[in-house]
Design an enzyme around this catalytic site. Sequence first.
Site, PDB file in Angstrom:
ATOM      1  N   ARG A 162       0.839  -1.221   0.000  1.00 47.58           N
ATOM      2  CA  ARG A 162       0.000   0.000   0.000  1.00 47.58           C
ATOM      3  C   ARG A 162       0.869   1.264   0.000  1.00 47.58           C
ATOM      4  O   ARG A 162       0.566   2.245   0.671  1.00 47.58           O
ATOM      5  CB  ARG A 162      -0.931   0.053   1.216  1.00 47.58           C
ATOM      6  CG  ARG A 162      -1.978  -1.024   1.261  1.00 47.58           C
ATOM      7  CD  ARG A 162      -2.977  -0.886   0.100  1.00 47.58           C
ATOM      8  NE  ARG A 162      -4.096  -1.784   0.293  1.00 47.58           N
ATOM      9  CZ  ARG A 162      -4.103  -3.077  -0.031  1.00 47.58           C
ATOM     10  NH1 ARG A 162      -3.039  -3.619  -0.583  1.00 47.58           N
ATOM     11  NH2 ARG A 162      -5.170  -3.810   0.173  1.00 47.58           N
ATOM     12  N   SER A 235     -10.447  -0.699   3.598  1.00 42.87           N
ATOM     13  CA  SER A 235      -9.611  -0.851   4.801  1.00 42.87           C
ATOM     14  C   SER A 235      -9.197   0.521   5.308  1.00 42.87           C
ATOM     15  O   SER A 235      -8.586   1.291   4.563  1.00 42.87           O
ATOM     16  CB  SER A 235      -8.333  -1.625   4.462  1.00 42.87           C
ATOM     17  OG  SER A 235      -8.648  -2.901   3.974  1.00 42.87           O
ATOM     18  N   GLU A 331      -4.526   3.563   6.636  1.00 38.11           N
ATOM     19  CA  GLU A 331      -4.197   3.284   5.251  1.00 38.11           C
ATOM     20  C   GLU A 331      -4.820   4.372   4.370  1.00 38.11           C
ATOM     21  O   GLU A 331      -4.360   4.659   3.277  1.00 38.11           O
ATOM     22  CB  GLU A 331      -4.769   1.907   4.888  1.00 38.11           C
ATOM     23  CG  GLU A 331      -4.244   1.313   3.616  1.00 38.11           C
ATOM     24  CD  GLU A 331      -5.294   1.251   2.529  1.00 38.11           C
ATOM     25  OE1 GLU A 331      -4.920   1.365   1.356  1.00 38.11           O
ATOM     26  OE2 GLU A 331      -6.468   1.104   2.856  1.00 38.11           O
TER      27      GLU A 331
HETATM   28  N1  EPU Z   1     -10.078 -10.984  10.346  1.00 36.57           N
HETATM   29  C1  EPU Z   1     -10.737 -11.084  11.571  1.00 36.57           C
HETATM   30  N2  EPU Z   1     -11.712 -10.178  11.837  1.00 36.57           N
HETATM   31  C2  EPU Z   1     -12.080  -9.222  10.963  1.00 36.57           C
HETATM   32  C3  EPU Z   1     -11.408  -9.125   9.717  1.00 36.57           C
HETATM   33  C4  EPU Z   1     -10.404 -10.030   9.437  1.00 36.57           C
HETATM   34  O1  EPU Z   1     -10.437 -11.930  12.392  1.00 36.57           O
HETATM   35  O2  EPU Z   1     -13.006  -8.454  11.275  1.00 36.57           O
HETATM   36  C5  EPU Z   1      -9.063 -12.005  10.013  1.00 36.57           C
HETATM   37  C6  EPU Z   1      -9.609 -12.972   8.965  1.00 36.57           C
HETATM   38  O3  EPU Z   1     -10.257 -14.032   9.558  1.00 36.57           O
HETATM   39  C7  EPU Z   1      -8.361 -13.409   8.239  1.00 36.57           C
HETATM   40  C8  EPU Z   1      -7.450 -12.218   8.340  1.00 36.57           C
HETATM   41  O4  EPU Z   1      -7.955 -11.389   9.371  1.00 36.57           O
HETATM   42  O5  EPU Z   1      -7.752 -14.484   8.908  1.00 36.57           O
HETATM   43  C9  EPU Z   1      -7.348 -11.468   7.019  1.00 36.57           C
HETATM   44  O6  EPU Z   1      -8.619 -10.953   6.653  1.00 36.57           O
HETATM   45  P1  EPU Z   1      -9.021 -10.719   5.120  1.00 36.57           P
HETATM   46  O7  EPU Z   1      -8.624 -11.885   4.304  1.00 36.57           O
HETATM   47  O8  EPU Z   1     -10.423 -10.273   5.108  1.00 36.57           O
HETATM   48  O9  EPU Z   1      -8.069  -9.603   4.607  1.00 36.57           O
HETATM   49  P2  EPU Z   1      -7.584  -8.297   5.288  1.00 36.57           P
HETATM   50  O10 EPU Z   1      -6.198  -8.422   5.782  1.00 36.57           O
HETATM   51  O11 EPU Z   1      -8.587  -7.922   6.313  1.00 36.57           O
HETATM   52  C10 EPU Z   1      -6.581  -7.252   3.082  1.00 36.57           C
HETATM   53  C11 EPU Z   1      -6.613  -5.931   2.383  1.00 36.57           C
HETATM   54  C12 EPU Z   1      -7.916  -5.738   1.629  1.00 36.57           C
HETATM   55  C13 EPU Z   1      -8.050  -6.866   0.624  1.00 36.57           C
HETATM   56  C14 EPU Z   1      -7.996  -8.200   1.388  1.00 36.57           C
HETATM   57  C15 EPU Z   1      -8.024  -9.381   0.464  1.00 36.57           C
HETATM   58  C16 EPU Z   1      -5.246  -4.397   3.687  1.00 36.57           C
HETATM   59  C17 EPU Z   1      -5.211  -3.237   4.602  1.00 36.57           C
HETATM   60  N3  EPU Z   1      -6.438  -4.834   3.338  1.00 36.57           N
HETATM   61  O12 EPU Z   1      -7.614  -7.245   4.073  1.00 36.57           O
HETATM   62  O13 EPU Z   1      -7.831  -4.510   0.923  1.00 36.57           O
HETATM   63  O14 EPU Z   1      -9.256  -6.763  -0.102  1.00 36.57           O
HETATM   64  O15 EPU Z   1      -6.766  -8.276   2.131  1.00 36.57           O
HETATM   65  O16 EPU Z   1      -6.793  -9.502  -0.158  1.00 36.57           O
HETATM   66  O17 EPU Z   1      -4.187  -4.888   3.289  1.00 36.57           O
HETATM   67  C18 EPU Z   1      -8.356  -2.167   1.010  1.00 36.57           C
HETATM   68  O18 EPU Z   1      -7.150  -1.957   0.936  1.00 36.57           O
HETATM   69  O19 EPU Z   1      -9.199  -1.238   1.096  1.00 36.57           O
HETATM   70  C19 EPU Z   1      -8.828  -3.546   1.060  1.00 36.57           C
HETATM   71  C20 EPU Z   1     -10.111  -3.839   1.220  1.00 36.57           C
END
Ligand code: EPU
Length: 335
Positions: A162, A235, A331
């Site tokens: 990012r 995010s 972010e």
């Molecule tokens: N998780 C939780 N609780 C929550 C959310 C997530 O426990 O409320 C846990 C999930 O269970 C999982 C882990 O956190 O084990 C990762 O969650 P997820 O796969 O939903 O991805 P993320 O890390 O929350 C990132 C990006 C998103 C992108 C997704 C999919 C960042 C800041 N965010 O989210 O990007 O869509 O991966 O690749 O890196 C954005 O930048 O606006 C965005 C939506």
Amino acid sequence: MERFENINLKRYNTFGISALADEMYNCYDEEEVHEALKRTAGRRRYVIGGGSNILLLGDFHGAIIRPLIGGVEIRLSDSDYTYVTAGAGVEWDDFVRWAIENGLYGVENLSGIPGHVGACPVQNIGAYGVEAKDVILNVEGVWTDRPGMFDLDAKECAFGYRDSIFKHEMRGRGVITHVTFRLSNKPDFKLDYGAIRQQMESERAEVTAANIRAAVKKIRDSKLPDPKVQGNAGSFFKNPEVDKSAADAIRADHPDMPSYSTPSGLVKIPAGWLIERSGMKGQSLGPAAVHDRQALVIVNKGGATGADIMAMCDAVKSRVKEAFGIELTAEVNLV
Ligand code: EPU
């Protein structure tokens, strides 16, 4: 070119925050970007694309520049790759759809991300194991502090998680007008990140770019709030990267903590998990709330100001700091 005075930016940011800008310029080609920059020389300026990754903290005293340059054009094709230039104002997801319809691969996992093409290198947008940097060849634009154009190749863009040069040395110094992508003529699908494979298997979908796009959109829709219904900027926080000993210390108390190791040897911990475990998921503070299905997202329940959203952000940060000793960083770009 269109010029507006004292314009409310509510429609131009996906948080749906009401804030006035002294001036706004809609620029439909490179010449108009030059013209808008000439007219606003010496003034405070800010470039807005789709407005999907900004939080307006108050009225903006200066000029908003909106590069609304359209067009998607194939520049060159060889046996492996097709090189495509898109205008900064093209909706990112229209570009993804166009690529898939034209049999070009590499961006299917990035389906459904709100925003414009011009912003994709700034944030180095990413999802499901793919980042914009994987397909960007070069980024062109107009200098704001000297005559002429810049043209940076991917290496010069200094992409990170990012992150890019446009958030650092190039911040405020250029307006991106075009991005050229190197898309593959042959598929090299990435299904192992997140729930893509699971989603496709549950539907017995054949592995094609169009089906990956459909699966990604379904997963996103199930977790991320639609900004047209409830203001948000995706995010709000970055996933923090900590050293291994800090991650091990948390894991000792929470053996189920998800984490990913990074090439630099650090450990990335999902901020959504930290926020949920600190008890903040679904919590409200005035008109702002932590989304109840994805704790990484802060939503505007209606009528929030930038300060209301920041108050929620600060509450989340201090709770996570207290619970895990980790400092979250936003972010979203604060304007
Ligand atoms: N998780 C939780 N609780 C929550 C959310 C997530 O426990 O409320 C846990 C999930 O269970 C999982 C882990 O956190 O084990 C990762 O969650 P997820 O796969 O939903 O991805 P993320 O890390 O929350 C990132 C990006 C998103 C992108 C997704 C999919 C960042 C800041 N965010 O989210 O990007 O869509 O991966 O690749 O890196 C954005 O930048 O606006 C965005 C939506």
